[in-house]
Design a protein around this motif. Structure first.
Motif: not given
Length: 125
Positions: A46-51
Motif C-alpha cells: 500500500q502506498l500509504g505505508d511508504t514515503l
C-alpha cells in the motif's frame, strides 16, 4: 532503517550569486536519499505505508522554482526544511544539489554539495 533513493530531480531556478543567475536562471539537479522504514509497505503493498516519492519530487522542484537565494547552500538547506515539513515522520535525509552549468570561465563541469540532515526534535515531538 531502510533508504529510498530518488536521483535526477531537475528544475529550472533562480538561485545564484551573480545578477545574471538571479535574472536568467539555470538548471539544478537533486539526488535524494531518505531513511524510512519500508517494511510496512513491503508487507502491505500500500502506498500509504511508504514515503510517496512523487510528492518528494514535487517538493524539490517547487522549491527550486520558487526560491531566489544567493547561495546553493541556502537553497539546499531550504529544500531539506521543505521535505521535513511535507513528511513529518521522516527521520533523516541526504540531499545532493548540483548546479549543472556554474558561471565559471573555462569550466564545463558541475558543482555539487551534499547535506545530510536529521529531523530537529522539539519537546512536542
Amino acid at each position: 532503517m531502510d533508504v529510498l533513493v530518488v536521483r535526477g530531480i531537475r528544475a529550472y531556478g533562480y538561485t545564484g550569486f551573480f545578477d545574471a543567475e538571479q535574472e536568467l536562471g539555470q538548471w539544478f539537479e537533486v539526488d535524494l536519499r531518505v531513511w524510512v522504514d519500508l517494511q510496512p509497505a513491503g508487507d502491505s503493498d500500500q502506498l500509504g505505508d511508504t514515503l510517496d516519492y512523487s510528492q518528494a519530487v514535487q517538493v524539490v522542484q517547487t522549491g527550486i522554482r520558487q526560491s531566489r537565494f544567493r547561495t546553493i547552500e541556502r537553497l539546499a538547506a531550504d529544500l531539506c526544511d521543505r521535505l521535513f515539513q511535507q513528511f513529518p515522520a521522516l527521520p533523516e535525509l541526504e540531499l545532493t544539489l548540483r548546479k549543472l552549468a556554474p558561471p565559471i570561465p573555462d569550466f564545463s563541469g558541475d558543482v555539487s554539495l551534499v547535506l545530510r540532515r536529521s529531523r530537529k526534535l522539539t519537546g512536542a515531538d
